[in-house]
Design an enzyme around this catalytic site. Structure first.
Site: not given
Ligand code: EPU
Length: 420
Positions: A6, A98
């Site tokens: 990530n 996912d």
């Molecule tokens: N959210 C919103 N609106 C947005 C963005 C996010 O409502 O515009 C919500 C999401 O639905 C969720 C929460 O905010 O409920 C957190 O989401 P976040 O944006 O922090 O997650 P992400 O950037 O999509 C990354 C990692 C994930 C990890 C999360 C939390 C990457 C590619 N993915 O996801 O990793 O679980 O941060 O730390 O960096 C993994 O590696 O398996 C994985 C899923």
């Protein structure tokens, strides 16, 4: 231990901000970095990968349309900022990812719009253009990792100053900020989740060593504790794992910190102590750790609880564990103390685990990467043989897992399954 998935994928996209060469060391050779390399190539990057070193250079953006890649990867949305900064327009496919919740991107779109982008969605594509991005103040309602990264990549070359309030501060984000600072960006960390960015005119090439993958560290740690083994996780960083290590200690597992890594072991055959785990954004107990940790809680005497506050739908995997002999009940009622966006909304975002229960081998289909590693650890712990399908999810984030598990003594092999 490999470099963080990530962090690596985000830095590859960040490399699009400069025409100069970017070198990433400790580069993980996994499915997600392959997909991201393809993304970068589709807009004009030249990519060379040798062993664990990536060289990437994008002298010119040759195409503003990011290719429709595997639906499983959520990286393309992050290309909007770099492309808008370099050629003022961009098209990216609607995201995959996912199956762990709705995963909207409303914060990303709102931030970029506030920075001066016009974004529309047509069919399965986001279309964005700008007359030039301008610094502004961005308030994230939840410290989203992706939205913080997206804002950073747009703001570093925008005209003027940007303030992000409510920013995510995960170690991968700090590593991205270090990478951008080396490229010439001016980014200041404030108190209370504030990040200040002063736009600069151009960014330069850079060499950067990616931080070790803390999710991988946790996976091997849990494996050692679940199988009553001893594993030295080389390169594991204590500072990235503080709340995980506390949970291990409360559970009754052992760890020792050495200069070269952290050793995890289980000294006796007594069942673990039951725990209440609540997931949270950094520095809390990470959402990606709860699935493997749940395997340990099936071996604890009494009732344990996991309250998931980051994603609304991340307990699908517990049904497979129940088929293996676990006693896990999911519920919509918040069982912890942390404030939670999913309270009273009907999401099964809590579970109760009654233990200890022996696990037995089963047929399992992996639904996502972290549930997948939990399934593999469960299978290694269980009596008898398990057949696990859907391992493409594992390949996205774990380099040569099978080879490394074999070295640790696991009896595991890949087989072709006859679909007829
Ligand atoms: N959210 C919103 N609106 C947005 C963005 C996010 O409502 O515009 C919500 C999401 O639905 C969720 C929460 O905010 O409920 C957190 O989401 P976040 O944006 O922090 O997650 P992400 O950037 O999509 C990354 C990692 C994930 C990890 C999360 C939390 C990457 C590619 N993915 O996801 O990793 O679980 O941060 O730390 O960096 C993994 O590696 O398996 C994985 C899923």
């Amino acid at each position: 231990m490999a470099g963080s998935k990530n962090a690596a994928t985000k830095m590859m996209v960040a490399s699009l901000l400069t025409s100069e060469k970017v070198i990433l060391e400790n580069f993980p050779r996994i499915g997600d970095t392959e997909i991201t390399a393809e993304l970068c190539r589709s807009v004009g990057s030249k990519v060379k990968i040798r062993d664990h070193r990536l060289e990437i250079q994008t002298p010119k953006i040759t195409n503003f349309r990011v290719k429709q890649l595997s639906q499983r990867n959520r990286i393309p949305i992050l290309a909007l900022g770099p492309l808008l900064n370099r050629i003022k327009k961009a098209e990216v496919p609607v995201l995959g990812g996912d199956k762990i919740g709705h995963r909207p991107i409303d914060f990303h779109i709102a931030s970029l719009t506030k920075l001066g982008a016009k974004i529309t969605i047509e069919g399965l594509v986001y279309k964005a253009k700008t007359k030039g991005l301008r610094g502004t103040s961005i308030n994230l309602f939840y410290p989203s990792v992706g939205a913080t990264e997206n804002t950073l990549l747009a703001a570093v070359l925008a005209k003027g100053k940007t303030v992000i309030s409510g920013a995510a501060i995960e170690p991968e984000i700090i590593d991205l900020i270090k990478f951008l600072q080396k490229m010439g960006a001016i980014i200041e960390l404030g108190v209370d989740r504030k990040i200040y960015i002063e736009g600069v005119k151009r960014l330069n090439g850079v060499t950067h060593r990616i931080i070790p993958d803390r999710n991988e560290a946790v996976s091997f740690a849990v494996m050692a504790l679940a199988t009553k083994g001893k594993i030295l996780v080389k390169g594991a960083v204590q500072g990235h794992l503080i709340n995980f290590l506390n949970a291990v200690r409360r559970l009754g597992g052992n760890f020792k910190i050495f200069p070269e890594g952290i050793e995890f072991s289980r000294r006796n055959n007594r069942p673990f102590n039951p725990l209440v785990i609540e997931t949270d954004t950094h520095p809390g107990f990470m959402t990606d750790w709860q699935q493997p940790f749940c395997i340990l809680l099936t071996q604890a005497r009494g009732l344990s609880v996991i309250h998931e506050t980051v994603y609304e739908d991340r307990f699908g995997y517990t049904q497979d564990l129940n088929r293996m002999g676990a006693k896990i009940k999911t519920t919509t009622k918040c069982l912890g103390k942390l404030p939670c966006r999913f309270s009273k909304k009907g999401y099964n975002h809590n579970c109760q685990i009654k233990g200890p229960t022996p696990l037995s081998g089963s047929r399992i289909v992996i639904p996502d990467i972290r549930a997948g590693i939990a399934h593999i650890i469960a299978a290694l712990t269980a009596k008898g043989e398990s057949l696990i399908t859907g391992i493409a999810h594992i390949d996205r984030g774990y380099e040569n897992l099978e080879g490394r598990l074999k070295k640790l003594g696991a009896d595991i092999k890949r087989v072709e399954i006859d679909k007829n």
